[in-house]
Design a protein around this motif. Structure first.
Motif, PDB file in Angstrom:
ATOM      1  N   ASP A 112       0.827  -1.211   0.000  1.00  0.00           N
ATOM      2  CA  ASP A 112       0.000   0.000   0.000  1.00  0.00           C
ATOM      3  C   ASP A 112       0.860   1.261   0.000  1.00  0.00           C
ATOM      4  N   LEU A 113       2.018   1.216   0.659  1.00  0.00           N
ATOM      5  CA  LEU A 113       2.895   2.391   0.636  1.00  0.00           C
ATOM      6  C   LEU A 113       3.484   2.574  -0.759  1.00  0.00           C
ATOM      7  N   ASP A 114       3.836   1.479  -1.428  1.00  0.00           N
ATOM      8  CA  ASP A 114       4.279   1.583  -2.821  1.00  0.00           C
ATOM      9  C   ASP A 114       3.191   2.229  -3.672  1.00  0.00           C
ATOM     10  N   ARG A 115       1.960   1.802  -3.455  1.00  0.00           N
ATOM     11  CA  ARG A 115       0.839   2.353  -4.228  1.00  0.00           C
ATOM     12  C   ARG A 115       0.664   3.841  -3.938  1.00  0.00           C
ATOM     13  N   THR A 116       0.823   4.218  -2.666  1.00  0.00           N
ATOM     14  CA  THR A 116       0.736   5.634  -2.302  1.00  0.00           C
ATOM     15  C   THR A 116       1.819   6.427  -3.018  1.00  0.00           C
ATOM     16  N   MET A 117       3.025   5.897  -3.071  1.00  0.00           N
ATOM     17  CA  MET A 117       4.117   6.593  -3.758  1.00  0.00           C
ATOM     18  C   MET A 117       3.774   6.833  -5.225  1.00  0.00           C
ATOM     19  N   ILE A 118       3.191   5.839  -5.872  1.00  0.00           N
ATOM     20  CA  ILE A 118       2.830   5.981  -7.275  1.00  0.00           C
ATOM     21  C   ILE A 118       1.680   6.971  -7.431  1.00  0.00           C
ATOM     22  N   HIS A 119       0.712   6.907  -6.525  1.00  0.00           N
ATOM     23  CA  HIS A 119      -0.406   7.853  -6.550  1.00  0.00           C
ATOM     24  C   HIS A 119       0.088   9.292  -6.410  1.00  0.00           C
ATOM     25  N   GLU A 120       0.974   9.537  -5.450  1.00  0.00           N
ATOM     26  CA  GLU A 120       1.473  10.904  -5.253  1.00  0.00           C
ATOM     27  C   GLU A 120       2.303  11.359  -6.450  1.00  0.00           C
ATOM     28  N   PHE A 121       3.114  10.470  -6.991  1.00  0.00           N
ATOM     29  CA  PHE A 121       3.867  10.824  -8.185  1.00  0.00           C
ATOM     30  C   PHE A 121       2.929  11.187  -9.334  1.00  0.00           C
ATOM     31  N   ALA A 122       1.791  10.498  -9.427  1.00  0.00           N
ATOM     32  CA  ALA A 122       0.832  10.791 -10.490  1.00  0.00           C
ATOM     33  C   ALA A 122       0.314  12.224 -10.398  1.00  0.00           C
ATOM     34  N   HIS A 123       0.216  12.769  -9.188  1.00  0.00           N
ATOM     35  CA  HIS A 123      -0.161  14.179  -9.055  1.00  0.00           C
ATOM     36  C   HIS A 123       0.905  15.081  -9.665  1.00  0.00           C
ATOM     37  N   LEU A 124       2.164  14.784  -9.406  1.00  0.00           N
ATOM     38  CA  LEU A 124       3.242  15.560 -10.019  1.00  0.00           C
ATOM     39  C   LEU A 124       3.173  15.443 -11.541  1.00  0.00           C
ATOM     40  N   LEU A 125       2.978  14.238 -12.031  1.00  0.00           N
ATOM     41  CA  LEU A 125       2.919  13.979 -13.466  1.00  0.00           C
ATOM     42  C   LEU A 125       1.817  14.783 -14.145  1.00  0.00           C
ATOM     43  N   THR A 126       0.672  14.917 -13.477  1.00  0.00           N
ATOM     44  CA  THR A 126      -0.509  15.504 -14.121  1.00  0.00           C
ATOM     45  C   THR A 126      -0.785  16.950 -13.716  1.00  0.00           C
ATOM     46  N   LEU A 127      -0.048  17.468 -12.708  1.00  0.00           N
ATOM     47  CA  LEU A 127      -0.318  18.821 -12.224  1.00  0.00           C
ATOM     48  C   LEU A 127       0.893  19.746 -12.328  1.00  0.00           C
ATOM     49  N   ARG A 128       2.004  19.243 -12.837  1.00  0.00           N
ATOM     50  CA  ARG A 128       3.198  20.076 -12.947  1.00  0.00           C
ATOM     51  C   ARG A 128       2.954  21.206 -13.949  1.00  0.00           C
ATOM     52  N   ALA A 129       3.920  22.128 -14.028  1.00  0.00           N
ATOM     53  CA  ALA A 129       3.716  23.378 -14.770  1.00  0.00           C
ATOM     54  C   ALA A 129       3.445  23.162 -16.260  1.00  0.00           C
ATOM     55  N   ASP A 130       4.047  22.147 -16.871  1.00  0.00           N
ATOM     56  CA  ASP A 130       3.807  21.962 -18.302  1.00  0.00           C
ATOM     57  C   ASP A 130       2.420  21.395 -18.587  1.00  0.00           C
ATOM     58  N   GLN A 131       1.766  20.878 -17.550  1.00  0.00           N
ATOM     59  CA  GLN A 131       0.411  20.349 -17.694  1.00  0.00           C
ATOM     60  C   GLN A 131      -0.654  21.391 -17.359  1.00  0.00           C
ATOM     61  N   ILE A 132      -0.332  22.255 -16.398  1.00  0.00           N
ATOM     62  CA  ILE A 132      -1.268  23.302 -15.969  1.00  0.00           C
ATOM     63  C   ILE A 132      -0.506  24.619 -15.894  1.00  0.00           C
ATOM     64  N   PRO A 133      -0.478  25.380 -16.971  1.00  0.00           N
ATOM     65  CA  PRO A 133       0.180  26.689 -16.929  1.00  0.00           C
ATOM     66  C   PRO A 133      -0.419  27.556 -15.835  1.00  0.00           C
ATOM     67  N   LEU A 134       0.430  28.276 -15.132  1.00  0.00           N
ATOM     68  CA  LEU A 134      -0.019  29.036 -13.970  1.00  0.00           C
ATOM     69  C   LEU A 134      -0.981  30.149 -14.362  1.00  0.00           C
ATOM     70  N   ALA A 135      -2.072  30.243 -13.609  1.00  0.00           N
ATOM     71  CA  ALA A 135      -3.040  31.331 -13.751  1.00  0.00           C
ATOM     72  C   ALA A 135      -3.910  31.328 -12.510  1.00  0.00           C
ATOM     73  N   ASP A 136      -4.398  32.472 -12.114  1.00  0.00           N
ATOM     74  CA  ASP A 136      -5.218  32.599 -10.913  1.00  0.00           C
ATOM     75  C   ASP A 136      -6.680  32.386 -11.275  1.00  0.00           C
ATOM     76  N   THR A 137      -7.195  31.164 -11.075  1.00  0.00           N
ATOM     77  CA  THR A 137      -8.581  30.906 -11.426  1.00  0.00           C
ATOM     78  C   THR A 137      -9.550  31.390 -10.351  1.00  0.00           C
ATOM     79  N   ASP A 138      -9.026  31.991  -9.271  1.00  0.00           N
ATOM     80  CA  ASP A 138      -9.912  32.701  -8.353  1.00  0.00           C
ATOM     81  C   ASP A 138     -10.420  33.984  -9.008  1.00  0.00           C
ATOM     82  N   ASP A 139      -9.689  34.451 -10.012  1.00  0.00           N
ATOM     83  CA  ASP A 139     -10.107  35.599 -10.808  1.00  0.00           C
ATOM     84  C   ASP A 139     -11.220  35.128 -11.745  1.00  0.00           C
ATOM     85  N   ALA A 140     -12.408  35.718 -11.590  1.00  0.00           N
ATOM     86  CA  ALA A 140     -13.573  35.269 -12.359  1.00  0.00           C
ATOM     87  C   ALA A 140     -13.339  35.356 -13.857  1.00  0.00           C
ATOM     88  N   THR A 141     -12.616  36.386 -14.306  1.00  0.00           N
ATOM     89  CA  THR A 141     -12.356  36.544 -15.729  1.00  0.00           C
ATOM     90  C   THR A 141     -11.515  35.391 -16.259  1.00  0.00           C
TER      91      THR A 141
END
Length: 253
Positions: A112-141
């Motif tokens: 389960d700890l191995d699985r957790t490590m892979i799960h957390e790495f998947a967040h890095l893989l899918t949320l890093r800067a090249d996947q989500i360019p920085l912008a403030d989405t709290d700004d309604a516009t």
């Protein structure tokens, strides 16, 4: 963030501040680290690092090869007995530096700890800067002009893993509520669409849970359900097929 038997919170990748006086959860339900270590390659730096911290970090380096985790420059051991086995988030405004938190108190099995490590790495893989360019989405516009899936720190890039994942699997379920009751109802109503109940929290957790199943599966399941199609989703990318092969070989999974 991978949680067990606790109210479900939206994955956070904001910078957090801690006083290193113990362990547990802070007022927002996030893990309070036992300590903090700088990371250089496969090494953690510090004096008198406890054996249990070294072992968990060593295992993480075995499971996730160095070429895939260059942004992870801080390791924080946590006590998983408070219900959270691991977490990961950016600690620099430009998302170039990330911290990973992992249980060192044997609160879960090694598998389960191995699985957790892979799960957390998947967040890095899918949320890093090249996947989500920085912008403030709290700004309604900014938020209203987002033509893809919006997260707190930006809109998913049109060709990002998460944007394709949401387009294929989450459109009928948007907008997403991460309220514990809503998550439970979503899972029970669409039980064949999620690999775990936690995956029903939101698309970011769903793709991380699905990626963990993708890597750990000895053989990929047939595309007989939406949950199985989510596992097979990653196999459409040559880069991710190679990554799966390398993680399984490196970690002897």
């Amino acid at each position: 963030m991978l949680k067990r038997l606790l109210p479900i919170l939206f994955f956070s990748f904001s910078s957090l501040a801690y006083a290193y006086t113990g362990s547990g959860l802070d007022d927002e339900g996030n893990p309070i680290p036992i300590n903090q270590y700088d990371v250089v390659g496969d090494r953690i730096l510090g004096e008198n690092i406890p054996h249990e911290s070294r072992l968990v970090w060593q295992r993480f380096t075995q499971v996730i090869p160095a070429q895939y985790r260059q942004e992870i420059q801080v390791f924080e051991p946590i006590d998983g007995n408070y219900g959270i086995d691991g977490s990961i988030h950016a600690i620099s405004d430009d998302k170039s530096i990330w911290v990973v938190q992992l249980d060192i108190k044997d609160s879960v099995s090694k598998y389960d700890l191995d699985r957790t490590m892979i799960h957390e790495f998947a967040h890095l893989l899918t949320l890093r800067a090249d996947q989500i360019p920085l912008a403030d989405t709290d700004d309604a516009t900014v938020r209203n002009n987002c033509r893809s899936y919006a997260l707190p720190d930006g809109c998913t890039a049109p060709d990002s893993y998460l944007n394709h994942f949401v387009s294929q699997f989450w459109q009928p379920l948007l907008p997403v509520s991460s309220n514990e009751v809503d998550v439970s109802n979503r899972y029970q109503t669409h039980i064949n669409e999620f690999v775990t109940e936690y995956a029903a929290t939101n698309p970011a957790e769903d793709i991380a849970e699905s990626f963990a199943e993708y890597v750990l599966a000895e053989q990929l399941p047939p595309a007989s359900s939406i949950a199985n199609k989510k596992i097979r989703f990653f196999d459409h990318y040559r880069k991710l097929r190679l990554m799966r092969k390398n993680i399984r070989a490196n970690g002897k999974l």
